[in-house]
Design an enzyme around this catalytic site. Sequence first.
Site, PDB file in Angstrom:
ATOM      1  N   TYR A   1       0.846  -1.203   0.000  1.00  0.00           N
ATOM      2  CA  TYR A   1       0.000   0.000   0.000  1.00  0.00           C
ATOM      3  C   TYR A   1       0.881   1.253   0.000  1.00  0.00           C
ATOM      4  O   TYR A   1       1.080   1.883  -1.005  1.00  0.00           O
ATOM      5  CB  TYR A   1      -0.962  -0.013   1.188  1.00  0.00           C
ATOM      6  CG  TYR A   1      -1.991   1.087   1.121  1.00  0.00           C
ATOM      7  CD1 TYR A   1      -3.101   0.958   0.301  1.00  0.00           C
ATOM      8  CD2 TYR A   1      -1.845   2.256   1.870  1.00  0.00           C
ATOM      9  CE1 TYR A   1      -4.047   1.974   0.208  1.00  0.00           C
ATOM     10  CE2 TYR A   1      -2.783   3.281   1.793  1.00  0.00           C
ATOM     11  CZ  TYR A   1      -3.885   3.138   0.964  1.00  0.00           C
ATOM     12  OH  TYR A   1      -4.813   4.149   0.873  1.00  0.00           O
TER      13      TYR A   1
ATOM     14  N   HIS B   1     -16.057   0.834  -3.278  1.00  0.00           N
ATOM     15  CA  HIS B   1     -14.613   0.819  -3.056  1.00  0.00           C
ATOM     16  C   HIS B   1     -14.183  -0.380  -2.217  1.00  0.00           C
ATOM     17  O   HIS B   1     -13.002  -0.621  -2.068  1.00  0.00           O
ATOM     18  CB  HIS B   1     -14.184   2.122  -2.394  1.00  0.00           C
ATOM     19  CG  HIS B   1     -12.734   2.435  -2.535  1.00  0.00           C
ATOM     20  ND1 HIS B   1     -12.126   2.585  -3.767  1.00  0.00           N
ATOM     21  CD2 HIS B   1     -11.757   2.623  -1.613  1.00  0.00           C
ATOM     22  CE1 HIS B   1     -10.846   2.854  -3.592  1.00  0.00           C
ATOM     23  NE2 HIS B   1     -10.589   2.878  -2.311  1.00  0.00           N
TER      24      HIS B   1
ATOM     25  N   SER C   1      -6.742   0.585  -4.179  1.00  0.00           N
ATOM     26  CA  SER C   1      -6.876   2.021  -3.977  1.00  0.00           C
ATOM     27  C   SER C   1      -5.535   2.703  -4.266  1.00  0.00           C
ATOM     28  O   SER C   1      -5.039   2.632  -5.387  1.00  0.00           O
ATOM     29  CB  SER C   1      -7.375   2.304  -2.560  1.00  0.00           C
ATOM     30  OG  SER C   1      -7.803   3.643  -2.441  1.00  0.00           O
TER      31      SER C   1
ATOM     32  N   ASP D   1     -18.264   2.858  -7.157  1.00  0.00           N
ATOM     33  CA  ASP D   1     -17.111   3.324  -6.391  1.00  0.00           C
ATOM     34  C   ASP D   1     -17.021   4.840  -6.531  1.00  0.00           C
ATOM     35  O   ASP D   1     -16.522   5.360  -7.529  1.00  0.00           O
ATOM     36  CB  ASP D   1     -15.821   2.665  -6.896  1.00  0.00           C
ATOM     37  CG  ASP D   1     -14.623   2.999  -6.019  1.00  0.00           C
ATOM     38  OD1 ASP D   1     -14.743   3.891  -5.159  1.00  0.00           O
ATOM     39  OD2 ASP D   1     -13.565   2.371  -6.196  1.00  0.00           O
TER      40      ASP D   1
END
Length: 807
Positions: free
Chosen positions: A571, A777, A652, A738
């Site tokens: 991430y 999402h 994301s 989303d």
Amino acid sequence: MARWELAWGNIVHIEICRNYKSCRKMIDYPKIKRDETVEETLHGVKVKDPYRWLENPYSDETKEFVAAQMEITDPFLKSSPIYGKVKGRLTELWNFPKYTVPTKHGSKYFFEKNSGLQNQNVIYVQNSLDTEPSIFLDPNTFSEDGTIALTNKAFSEDGQIFAYALSHAGSDWQQIKFKNVATGEDYQEVLEKVKFSSIAWTHDNKGIFYMCYKHQKGRTDGTETTSNENQNMYYHYLGTNQSEDHHALWWCTPPGLDPLSSLGGELNDSSDKSSEENVSFPKWRTSSEVSVCGKYLFVTVQVGCENQLLYYVDLEALVQRRGAPDYDWSLVASPHQMYAQLPIITIVNKLEADFEYITNMNAPCTYGNEEHSRGEKGNPAIGRQAEVAIFLTNKDAPRRRLIAIDLCRYTMNSDCESLCKSWSTIIPEHEKDVLEWCACVADDKLVTCYLRDARDVLQLRDLKTGNLIKEYDLDMGTISGFSGKKKYSEFFFSVTSFLSPTIIYQVDISKDATAEPKVIRVVHLDKLDATKFMTKQIFYSSKDGTKVPMFIVHKKDLKLDSSAPTLLYGYGGFNISMKPSFSVFRLAFIHDFNGVFALANIRGGGEYGEEWQNAGRLLNRQNCIDDFIAGAEYLIDAKYTSSNKLAIMGGSHGGMLVGACVNQRPELYAAAIPMVGVMDMLRFHKFTIGYAWCTDYGTPDEKEHFNSIIKYSPLHNIRRPSNGAQYPSILVLTADHDDRVVPLHSFKYTAELQNTIGSWEQQNNPLLIRIDVKAGHSAGMPTSKMIDEYTDITVFIAKTLKLEYKP
């Protein structure tokens, strides 16, 4: 509500050959309109945007694009001979009971349970921990397909009323409803257009403070791309219509500051820059919390994803003044107006740190006699108790500290910068560990959670002194749940890890502050033997020599011969820490393919505090990418895997990370799974809440940030490799509802991939996109959809890496 109707068809052409391992699958990608006339000059650089038409989710052309993409993706996945077996296997493994920690409200305990395959968790209530629980709220009854999810909740102070927020189809938009705890009946009112909102009950149990975009134009169902602006805080009086709710706050510029350059203000009329009334704050997002004692309302304001302004309202003094015999009650025409236009007092007037309210301490206020709000002489707070508020902050402490603020020192005209020097520190910043969160229990105790090398450490401390009382002995894992209150001497917490779903503990410190935690529930995954797996943590060197931690999970008998299929996840953004957590999908991958799972704690995250975040933020974003690439290289060098067996995955911001890594080192991976990623880094700030990410990415509207962003933006760096390598197999994931990272990012990225790379004779690896419907999402995703999604990901990795399936 707009829905994309997807037509399924098979236009995948497969060359038949005897040797499966050398069989080439050539995909006939759909012809996508490319408008070369769309071009703009940004900071002297010409930037083409040939797929900008895909930014309109409602156009026929976009709908045709979606249908055409799924006509090749769905058959590619479902034609796999192991598709049904993988889905059945994941369904079987997923079918075990899941629980959350109990929470006490009023005289009752509440907890969530999922029997196994229920789409949404069910809330249960019981009179004591030993009595039989009964269903309090079952979100599965709200929709047949489970796409209406419970996304926020708050009990009134007396535990008699339950406020809960519902999300439809995965959108960030919410509705707030109210339920009578005793009768189970709902109140009639429903609060609409709620988004990014806290729920804060006043202690008279009569209503809540909440946030909504009341004047948002156009659609508000999660399919829109319109920027979310002009959020306001309202007070809702229970039993009335939302139309009667009034603004609770009217913002003005704190004294001595430029609202345009410092606070994200915008001019309503460019002809007059001197008028304060001419400045609005459309991008401000507000959060509120009523203090533990009920006397204060604390309000924080953000423009981006970090740093806050901090205010408070003296609710008790407000009620007392409005209840005085000489008060003009014509100012309060209805109960709602009791909390309209609240007199706010500023504590922090600069966006330079974060603040999280924890509790109050009982300490008398004896500070001065000076001008107070609304022109009264003297501070009405003098002589009252509980004036010291406790906050967790990174102000002058990158790894966070706990501070005490004397509210009596603050008035409407306070010098905030000078007063911050009067704050006292209860728990100082640790030299290495990050103080993640704190909670007050048993009146004068603090439960603190530190992050130590990406692993949670739970402690009990004294509230007044901050001194350590006890550190709880936990294995390598994460505190996945906690409940406890200042008025109760018992608290609960749950621990999860890569190999253990949940262990729930109860701690009762009413007689002994050093009491050991008591296990009250252990959740097992019976169909896989966790003792056959192992977790290790290693530290590898990144490109610049920085040591980066990484968790690695695999079978104990794994041979390091470079043959194991490996899934690397990362991430590295927004101060979010990646910690050990349980996943059926990951364990099934390890077990059924003799695979390896690795989690890289790269820079940009919060694993070591603000300094670690800043090292991968803004102009330092390339460090985040370099860290992830170095993690992949480590796994290959250490002989866990090889480039033709390595898959990378992220969601994301992590989707952006995967896209950037593929562009920079396409030969390093065999497959890539960018999920709901931010792919168009030059226009992300123009859609829904994207402008808030400028605090992490920088703004493309500024030349310095533009010059940094354009170098790694996934959409703008897709090029045919010059070293003879092809792009890895790519499965892009997005969803029609989303409204966090809108699907246009994935659409434009996929279109460019297929045009530039897919049309290349040397590219044999598939470049596909999976577009879910009635999904967002990821928050609130029903179990059935999660199983479907992970089935597709598993099959894609297995098919493109040519893995042998041995469940």
